[in-house]
Design a protein around this motif. Sequence first.
Motif, mmCIF file in Angstrom:
data_model
loop_
_atom_site.group_PDB
_atom_site.id
_atom_site.type_symbol
_atom_site.label_atom_id
_atom_site.label_comp_id
_atom_site.label_asym_id
_atom_site.label_seq_id
_atom_site.Cartn_x
_atom_site.Cartn_y
_atom_site.Cartn_z
ATOM 1 N N GLN A 1 0.846 -1.195 0.000
ATOM 2 C CA GLN A 1 0.000 0.000 0.000
ATOM 3 C C GLN A 1 0.880 1.243 0.000
ATOM 4 O O GLN A 1 1.964 1.261 0.583
ATOM 5 C CB GLN A 1 -0.923 0.020 1.225
ATOM 6 N N ILE A 2 0.400 2.302 -0.664
ATOM 7 C CA ILE A 2 1.116 3.580 -0.722
ATOM 8 C C ILE A 2 0.143 4.678 -0.321
ATOM 9 O O ILE A 2 -0.945 4.791 -0.890
ATOM 10 C CB ILE A 2 1.670 3.862 -2.138
ATOM 11 N N SER A 3 0.541 5.489 0.672
ATOM 12 C CA SER A 3 -0.328 6.563 1.151
ATOM 13 C C SER A 3 0.468 7.854 1.269
ATOM 14 O O SER A 3 1.672 7.835 1.560
ATOM 15 C CB SER A 3 -0.923 6.222 2.529
ATOM 16 N N VAL A 4 -0.217 8.964 1.044
ATOM 17 C CA VAL A 4 0.380 10.291 1.240
ATOM 18 C C VAL A 4 -0.343 10.947 2.407
ATOM 19 O O VAL A 4 -1.571 10.992 2.448
ATOM 20 C CB VAL A 4 0.248 11.159 -0.026
ATOM 21 N N VAL A 5 0.426 11.447 3.390
ATOM 22 C CA VAL A 5 -0.168 12.032 4.587
ATOM 23 C C VAL A 5 0.492 13.376 4.888
ATOM 24 O O VAL A 5 1.493 13.749 4.268
ATOM 25 C CB VAL A 5 -0.024 11.087 5.806
ATOM 26 N N ALA A 6 -0.074 14.081 5.870
ATOM 27 C CA ALA A 6 0.453 15.375 6.332
ATOM 28 C C ALA A 6 0.604 16.353 5.175
ATOM 29 O O ALA A 6 1.630 17.026 5.037
ATOM 30 C CB ALA A 6 1.771 15.188 7.071
#
Length: 278
Positions: free
Chosen positions: A68-73
């Motif tokens: 899984q790949i997520s972008v946060v902040a």
Amino acid sequence: MNASGSNAGNKIYPRQYFELSKTWNTWNKLTIADVYSLRTEPGFGGQHVWFWLNHPIQYVRLIGMIVQISVVANGKFVLLALDDGSGENIEVKIERRQIKPVHGSNDHHVNNLGGVSQIGATTSVTYSSVTLVDNLIIQSGNSSETITIGDKLASIGTIIQAGGTVITFMDSRQLMLEMVCLVKDTNEEASYWSKLAAWKRTVLAKPWILTDRQREDHDAKLQQDSLKAEDKSRKRREHERKAEKQRKRLESEMNRGALPGSDHLRRPWEDYFIHQRS
């Protein structure tokens, strides 16, 4: 319970001796499940120091598949969920470099450098596609991220080696990434697992023991290093003192050759203010 889950009375040595441990300044090959079995100890809170038995650990290396790949902040961090088949997953946390603020409206968009901008009323904080890991680039598209490790693309399903420090976020453990590389083939993957097993068998399976002589020798070395640092600092201060004395001497010699009263000459703009006050 994993062997690291209990210290079984083994001595936890003071931090000044950690550099003598085989596990301190090296990449410790572990499974993701092992990471969740690492312990903290009183007196080391917030220092990213973990323990396996009584071995101090700061750097960990993992192998696993990106699932899984997520972008946060607002684009500052990218999280890669890693699975190595050990029964646990972990988030690998990657920090992007910040670009200077730019003016804009209240919006969120992908910039022309492949990074992400979070725009407020007047300025935006923009994050580049360049990360703090030298060989890792992450470009953001409108719906996905393009990951480049070295000169190769990586995506969900890619197997990587990831090294970094173990941190906690909201009671969950993450790996703060410091190094990454692709696993080229199954032979390299098998070799990694063989080395991991050997590391756990030959190093981590037994408590770390320091003899009194080893500690005494290390204490003497630390004292010697401290004396050398103090002597170096003293010499630097003496050099600075002599340089200042020389500067004042030269200044005095130059002043002796100047016209009398030249040190009291008014600057051109001072005449203007004197005229204004009169």
